[in-house]
Motif scaffolding. Structure first.
Motif, PDB file in Angstrom:
ATOM      1  N   VAL A   1       0.875  -1.161   0.000  1.00 29.96           N
ATOM      2  CA  VAL A   1       0.000   0.000   0.000  1.00 29.96           C
ATOM      3  C   VAL A   1       0.917   1.217   0.000  1.00 29.96           C
ATOM      4  O   VAL A   1       1.688   1.428   0.932  1.00 29.96           O
ATOM      5  CB  VAL A   1      -0.920   0.035   1.231  1.00 29.96           C
ATOM      6  N   HIS A   2       0.861   1.947  -1.096  1.00 28.51           N
ATOM      7  CA  HIS A   2       1.776   3.072  -1.270  1.00 28.51           C
ATOM      8  C   HIS A   2       0.966   4.368  -1.211  1.00 28.51           C
ATOM      9  O   HIS A   2       0.124   4.613  -2.073  1.00 28.51           O
ATOM     10  CB  HIS A   2       2.485   2.929  -2.615  1.00 28.51           C
ATOM     11  N   ALA A   3       1.197   5.161  -0.175  1.00 28.58           N
ATOM     12  CA  ALA A   3       0.451   6.413  -0.040  1.00 28.58           C
ATOM     13  C   ALA A   3       1.097   7.494  -0.886  1.00 28.58           C
ATOM     14  O   ALA A   3       2.310   7.559  -1.015  1.00 28.58           O
ATOM     15  CB  ALA A   3       0.423   6.847   1.417  1.00 28.58           C
TER      16      ALA A   3
ATOM     17  N   TYR B   1      -2.713   4.927  -2.460  1.00 28.30           N
ATOM     18  CA  TYR B   1      -3.728   5.488  -1.577  1.00 28.30           C
ATOM     19  C   TYR B   1      -3.457   6.971  -1.371  1.00 28.30           C
ATOM     20  O   TYR B   1      -2.419   7.356  -0.842  1.00 28.30           O
ATOM     21  CB  TYR B   1      -3.667   4.742  -0.244  1.00 28.30           C
ATOM     22  N   ILE B   2      -4.391   7.817  -1.821  1.00 29.88           N
ATOM     23  CA  ILE B   2      -4.230   9.263  -1.660  1.00 29.88           C
ATOM     24  C   ILE B   2      -5.145   9.738  -0.541  1.00 29.88           C
ATOM     25  O   ILE B   2      -6.339   9.428  -0.533  1.00 29.88           O
ATOM     26  CB  ILE B   2      -4.605  10.007  -2.962  1.00 29.88           C
ATOM     27  N   SER B   3      -4.587  10.469   0.409  1.00 23.93           N
ATOM     28  CA  SER B   3      -5.412  11.026   1.480  1.00 23.93           C
ATOM     29  C   SER B   3      -4.654  12.149   2.158  1.00 23.93           C
ATOM     30  O   SER B   3      -3.432  12.192   2.137  1.00 23.93           O
ATOM     31  CB  SER B   3      -5.751   9.937   2.501  1.00 23.93           C
ATOM     32  N   HIS B   4      -5.422  13.077   2.759  1.00 17.80           N
ATOM     33  CA  HIS B   4      -4.787  14.128   3.560  1.00 17.80           C
ATOM     34  C   HIS B   4      -4.820  13.772   5.033  1.00 17.80           C
ATOM     35  O   HIS B   4      -4.406  14.556   5.871  1.00 17.80           O
ATOM     36  CB  HIS B   4      -5.514  15.462   3.344  1.00 17.80           C
ATOM     37  N   ARG B   5      -5.362  12.598   5.362  1.00 13.50           N
ATOM     38  CA  ARG B   5      -5.511  12.243   6.771  1.00 13.50           C
ATOM     39  C   ARG B   5      -4.340  11.396   7.231  1.00 13.50           C
ATOM     40  O   ARG B   5      -4.231  10.225   6.900  1.00 13.50           O
ATOM     41  CB  ARG B   5      -6.801  11.474   6.964  1.00 13.50           C
ATOM     42  N   MET B   6      -3.506  11.985   8.047  1.00 12.66           N
ATOM     43  CA  MET B   6      -2.280  11.330   8.484  1.00 12.66           C
ATOM     44  C   MET B   6      -2.550  10.008   9.209  1.00 12.66           C
ATOM     45  O   MET B   6      -1.840   9.030   9.001  1.00 12.66           O
ATOM     46  CB  MET B   6      -1.489  12.251   9.409  1.00 12.66           C
TER      47      MET B   6
END
Ligand SMILES: Nc1ncnc2c1ncn2[C@@H]1O[C@H](COP(=O)(O)OP(=O)(O)OP(=O)(O)O)[C@@H](O)[C@H]1O
Ligand SMILES: [Mg+2]
Length: 503
Positions: free
Chosen positions: A35-37, A199-204
């Motif tokens: 899983v690569h953010a 996986y793209i997200s702004h939530r750390m």
């Protein structure tokens, strides 16, 4: 993982749009089963990079290598054939079609003579939906599904096509906590089947919960790749925005004035009942609770979108009846809605007009709208909110997701309301701009606005509020002052264990 070959490599990807170099020679590689953010500020180029990967955009320069072979993917169907599935930031299903049709969009299985084989199609989709524990079938119309369920349809699409790489672009922005758990389970299953996830997200917290590695983009450039277990939020933030964040409490305590808004015994069917609270000029009141606690519905009532079944609303001591958003606006109440996409923007219109349109009436003293004044207003909000757009003429639909949200916030601020309600103000907004929006909220209160902030993020509520109201299943459980409130008593209060003035 070190001896494994990457399943996917992007090399030196350049993508330009008129006036924008969205990607400036980006490298990115993904190993099987990881899983690569992908992280970066609003407008950093994350969605664009993934659209290049998914065949939606052609890169100006650079190569895409899948299983050690360079490939050219001219459209999403070719990308799918190469095992790449993108689940969009803005879901992109055909609303009028069925689930099964959407899963096979563009490449329906055919019998001889070119007839679509509906039976085969529905069986295949049905078994995948069952595997995903979906409570709807292949013949359901997509338009009738919730966002979480639409996302399941996109995931079903990925499973049907035996994807090698599945890209999730901010998948949890509109999911409840329970739906998030389901999504993370699915991601873990995919992973153990050897499928790679971007996986793209702004939530750390999410990033550190599910990702193995984290790649950071900044202004269209590659900044580095970190191993999740060996790094920290602060290190990631540094790479993203070039500095650490100051998380010190941001209470710029202004003068608290008289009561601006007073709500007394407000109820709305089963959505919420007997809600009473007040907000003074100069004060920020935070509403915290689980999704479904009734917070958004209260906001919608105050903005004239829902009719209360009982109770009164007073502004400056006078009872008002708010039958429509126009009434609310006339009374000086603004709502920055939770689902900004549908409720806030005209995508085909430029940035300036989206911000200034609601108040054009005020500025048209004569037959001409003052163009200069409108641009000045736009410029001010662009600077304050750090909106990244090539110019005020840019179509809002071409901005990155987070920058579109900033435009909506600017639009409601520009109306200079007395009561400003913001529902999940920083959803989809990067960490740096989040801090900016928090200080902006404080500043607005400071200058005399009565502000209500609804948020599911506890740190946000704790940072901006003078008072916090905790809700559980449609009722106010407790009210805290900024001095009393902490993570523990807040968690208790919203789980219904609160011991305060529980009704
Ligand atoms: N179709 C388009 N036309 C013009 N400019 C575009 C287009 N798509 C993206 N851009 C620009 O490219 C840049 C990168 O946008 P992108 O959507 O990739 O950002 P992002 O990293 O996904 O941001 P966010 O976190 O806000 O979703 C932005 O400056 C954006 O305005
Ligand atoms: Mg994006």
């Amino acid at each position: 993982m070190s001896e494994a070959q990457p399943v996917l490599r992007l090399e030196g990807i350049v993508k330009t749009f008129p006036g924008v170099r969205a990607l400036d020679g980006v490298d990115f590689s993904v190993f099987p089963g990881e899983v690569h953010a992908l992280m970066g500020e609003n407008g950093a180029g994350k969605s664009t990079l993934m659209k290049v990967l998914a065949g939606m955009y052609q890169p100006n320069e650079g190569r895409i290598i899948i299983d050690r072979k360079p490939v050219v993917m001219r459209n999403p169907i070719e990308a799918k054939q190469n095992g790449i599935i993108l689940i969009h930031q803005e879901l992109s299903l055909a609303e009028q079609m069925t689930v099964a049709e959407n899963v096979f969009l563009g490449e329906l299985p055919r019998r001889r003579w070119g007839f679509v084989d509906w039976k085969v199609l529905e069986e295949r989709v049905g078994s995948i939906l069952a595997k995903l524990n979906c409570d709807f079938g292949p013949r359901t119309n997509v338009g009738s599904l919730s966002i979480a369920k639409k996302q399941m349809v996109e995931i079903a699409r990925a499973l049907t096509h035996q994807a090698k790489v599945v890209v999730f672009d901010e998948p949890t922005a509109s999911l409840t906590d329970a739906e998030k758990v389901v999504l993370f389970d699915i991601i873990n299953d995919l992973k153990s089947d050897g499928v790679s996830i971007v996986y793209i997200s702004h939530r750390m917290e999410e990033i550190f919960t599910i990702s193995d590695r984290i790649t950071v983009l900044r202004d269209g450039s590659y900044r580095g790749t970190l191993v999740a277990v060996d790094t920290t939020e602060d290190e990631v933030t540094q790479l993203m925005i070039g500095r650490s964040l100051d998380y010190s409490r941001n209470i710029e305590q202004g003068e608290i004035g008289d009561i601006t808004l007073e709500v007394d015994g407000l109820s709305c069917g089963r959505l919420y009942s007997d809600v009473s609270f007040s907000v003074r000029a100069g004060e920020v009141v935070g509403f915290y609770g689980l999704v479904g606690a009734g917070r958004t519905e209260i906001a919608e009532t105050l903005f004239g979108l829902r009719e209360p079944t009982s109770g009164t609303i007073r502004l400056d001591g006078e009872a008002v009846s708010i039958g429509s958003p126009a009434d609310a606006i006339a009374n000086g109440i603004s709502l920055v809605p939770e689902s900004r996409k549908e409720q806030g923007l005209v995508l085909g219109m430029n940035c300036r007009d989206n911000i200034t349109l609601p108040q054009v009436d005020d500025m048209t003293a004569g037959p001409f709208v003052s163009n200069g004044a409108e641009i000045a207003i736009y410029d001010m909000y662009r600077d304050r909110l750090d909106i990244k757009a090539p110019s005020w003429r840019s179509e809002v639909g071409n901005l990155s997701g987070g920058n579109q949200q900033k435009i909506v916030i600017g639009k409601w601020l520009a109306m200079k309301p007395r009561v400003l309600i913001v529902d999940e103000p920083t959803r989809g907004i990067d960490v740096g701009s989040k801090a900016e929006i928090h200080s902006l909220i404080r500043e607005l209160a400071h200058s005399g606005y009565a502000v209500i902030v609804i948020s599911s993020e506890m740190p946000e509520i704790l940072r901006v509020s003078d008072r916090v109201i905790a809700m559980y299943q449609g009722r106010i459980m407790r009210e805290f002052t900024a001095d009393e409130v902490n993570e523990d008593n807040l968690v208790q209060a919203i789980s219904g264990i609160g011991n305060g003035k529980a009704a």
